[in-house]
Design an enzyme around this catalytic site. Structure first.
Site, mmCIF file in Angstrom:
data_model
loop_
_atom_site.group_PDB
_atom_site.id
_atom_site.type_symbol
_atom_site.label_atom_id
_atom_site.label_comp_id
_atom_site.label_asym_id
_atom_site.label_seq_id
_atom_site.Cartn_x
_atom_site.Cartn_y
_atom_site.Cartn_z
ATOM 1 N N ALA A 33 5.951 0.733 1.903
ATOM 2 C CA ALA A 33 6.666 -0.534 1.724
ATOM 3 C C ALA A 33 8.091 -0.318 1.216
ATOM 4 C CB ALA A 33 5.896 -1.422 0.751
ATOM 5 N N ALA A 36 8.516 0.221 -2.579
ATOM 6 C CA ALA A 36 7.973 1.418 -3.232
ATOM 7 C C ALA A 36 9.036 2.340 -3.837
ATOM 8 C CB ALA A 36 7.086 2.196 -2.256
ATOM 9 N N ARG A 58 0.002 2.801 8.118
ATOM 10 C CA ARG A 58 -0.770 2.546 9.327
ATOM 11 C C ARG A 58 -0.379 3.511 10.446
ATOM 12 N NH1 ARG A 58 -5.279 -0.274 8.016
ATOM 13 N NH2 ARG A 58 -4.800 -2.212 6.921
ATOM 14 N N TYR A 82 -5.341 4.888 4.780
ATOM 15 C CA TYR A 82 -5.486 4.361 3.421
ATOM 16 C C TYR A 82 -6.726 4.950 2.745
ATOM 17 C CZ TYR A 82 -2.052 0.716 4.667
ATOM 18 O OH TYR A 82 -0.929 0.034 5.066
ATOM 19 N N LEU A 98 0.893 -3.528 -0.786
ATOM 20 C CA LEU A 98 0.553 -4.098 0.514
ATOM 21 C C LEU A 98 0.777 -5.619 0.501
ATOM 22 C CD1 LEU A 98 -2.764 -2.109 1.123
ATOM 23 C CD2 LEU A 98 -0.575 -1.767 2.312
ATOM 24 N N HIS A 103 -4.267 -7.251 -0.908
ATOM 25 C CA HIS A 103 -4.365 -6.759 -2.282
ATOM 26 C C HIS A 103 -5.816 -6.608 -2.729
ATOM 27 C CE1 HIS A 103 -0.067 -7.905 -3.806
ATOM 28 N NE2 HIS A 103 -0.074 -7.014 -2.828
ATOM 29 N N LYS A 121 2.521 -7.865 -7.627
ATOM 30 C CA LYS A 121 2.254 -9.295 -7.781
ATOM 31 C C LYS A 121 2.473 -9.997 -6.426
ATOM 32 C CE LYS A 121 6.468 -10.058 -7.021
ATOM 33 N NZ LYS A 121 6.735 -10.716 -5.788
ATOM 34 N N ARG A 191 6.236 -12.264 4.100
ATOM 35 C CA ARG A 191 6.201 -13.206 2.983
ATOM 36 C C ARG A 191 6.049 -14.653 3.458
ATOM 37 N NH1 ARG A 191 11.318 -10.680 -0.150
ATOM 38 N NH2 ARG A 191 11.832 -10.175 2.014
ATOM 39 N N ASP A 203 5.467 -15.739 -3.552
ATOM 40 C CA ASP A 203 6.451 -14.674 -3.701
ATOM 41 C C ASP A 203 7.339 -14.890 -4.922
ATOM 42 O OD1 ASP A 203 9.385 -13.504 -2.662
ATOM 43 O OD2 ASP A 203 7.674 -12.227 -2.177
#
Length: 390
Positions: A33, A36, A58, A82, A98, A103, A121, A191, A203
């Site tokens: 992501a 990260a 993926r 994963y 993710l 999550h 979050k 999002r 978000d």
């Protein structure tokens, strides 16, 4: 010069070589992501007890490119990537950034594999899922932390300390704003994907709500009103049914007859079609004896201000980048980001030390519970519950 130096070090933190006698905690990242690098890779580069050891994506190629770019030893990819990361006995802890809708599944799987979890979050799509994750973590003696990173920075803690001191009297009203102009979030962004738990309230709104709850040291009593701006893609057909909020506004009742308002928006339209609005990331607490306002409470390392206006007195402004500046005891450097402070607390917890700050189980459960209540009041309802069954 202080601003330039601080921001430069925050973006280019000094690195530490492995030290003899120190066994680092090995992290694995689920998904390559965009968050990260700033949330974990960069903060870990100057933490003697942390190594980002593995990443999974993926697509194997994407994982390999991410690993090469950030100096990560292991890269897992493909449909089983994963799970392969979770099965790696060298991985001690997992960072899960993710999409919201994933999550629950991958945090439950990580905990089942015996890994501690730093979870982005919002924790999940429903309060029930969040409670189940924490229950499993407790049953297995593992650490699970929802990554509301701003809570670990001395700026917001100094703000709360002023409120709790009684200097301004009891709280009457809290308002939080998290808005950005159109263009930052594309129409196809995850999002804004309902199936993946998307929505402005999920978000940016989860920060706004969390801040209200944190500064008031309480949960709301009720949601008096909630409205939303729906996300409708330009290419939507006439049969398209909007179910994702681009932005949400809600009014809440707090204990002791106090009230609160939150506003979030992932894309405020341009004025007159060409003038963008300025991003707004603020929290204002109105008290009986004055008010306190904190600007940019989410990313205070880069710049923030805490303005205190006591009735009948001249206002004052504080900027708190370390705990010492805020007359508070704790660790940190002025260039430490909120994520670096958060990582310090997470590692302290794993190492059996007492963190300066922590976010407890019930805190995380309550935050998503009240997000669900706001969605219910607005008419959109909760985001879809995960189909994963442990």
């Amino acid at each position: 010069m202080g601003l330039i130096s601080r921001v430069f070090k925050a973006l280019n933190p000094p690195t530490h070589a492995p030290q003899p006698g120190i066994k680092p905690i090995k992290f694995g990242i689920l998904g390559a992501a965009n968050i990260a690098p700033i949330a974990l890779v960069s903060p870990s580069s100057n933490h003697l007890e942390v190594v980002v050891y593995a990443v999974a994506a993926r697509e194997k190629k994407r994982a390999e490119e991410f690993a090469k770019k950030h100096g990560i030893l292991k890269a897992y990819g493909g449909s089983s990537g994963y799970q392969e990361l979770l099965s790696d006995p060298e991985v001690d802890a997992v960072y899960n950034p993710l999409p919201n809708g994933l999550h629950y599944e991958w945090t439950m799987k990580a905990l089942a594999a015996g890994k501690h979890v730093l979870l982005e979050k919002p924790s999940s799509d429903t309060a029930e899922e969040t409670r189940m994750m924490y229950d499993l973590a407790e049953a297995k003696g593992l650490v699970l932390l929802e990554a509301f990173h701003y809570r670990f920075h001395p700026a917001i803690q100094r703000t709360k300390a002023i409120i709790k001191s009684g200097e301004l009297g009891s709280i009457k009203h809290i308002s939080t704003t998290m808005t950005i102009p159109a263009g930052f979030v594309g129409h196809s962004d995850i999002r804004l994907n309902y199936e993946l738990g998307g929505g402005g309230l999920m978000d940016m709104g989860c920060y706004a709500l969390n801040c209200i709850r944190y500064l008031s040291s309480s949960n709301p009593v009720s949601v008096t009103s909630a409205s939303h701006h729906l996300h409708v893609p330009p290419s939507a057909s006439s049969s398209f049914t909007p179910n994702v909020d681009r932005g949400t506004t809600a009014e809440l009742v707090l204990p002791n007859n106090a009230t609160a308002t939150l506003e979030c928006d992932l894309g405020i339209p341009y004025k007159f079609g060409f003038i963008p609005s300025f991003p707004s990331i603020t929290a204002k607490v109105e008290c009986e004896g004055g008010l306190i306002e904190v600007y940019n409470f989410v990313l205070p390392t880069f710049y923030h201000s805490i303005t205190i206006r006591k009735n009948g007195e001249k206002s004052r402004t504080e900027k708190v980048y370390t705990f010492e500046d805020g007359k508070m005891r704790g660790k940190g450097e002025d260039w430490w980001t909120t994520y670096r402070y958060q990582l310090e607390a997470f590692v302290d917890k794993l190492q059996g030390r007492t963190p300066d700050t922590w976010i407890e189980k019930e805190d995380s459960i309550s935050n998503i519970e009240w997000i669900e209540r706001i969605y219910e009041k607005s008419g959109l309802g909760s985001r879809p519950k995960s189909t994963y069954v442990p």
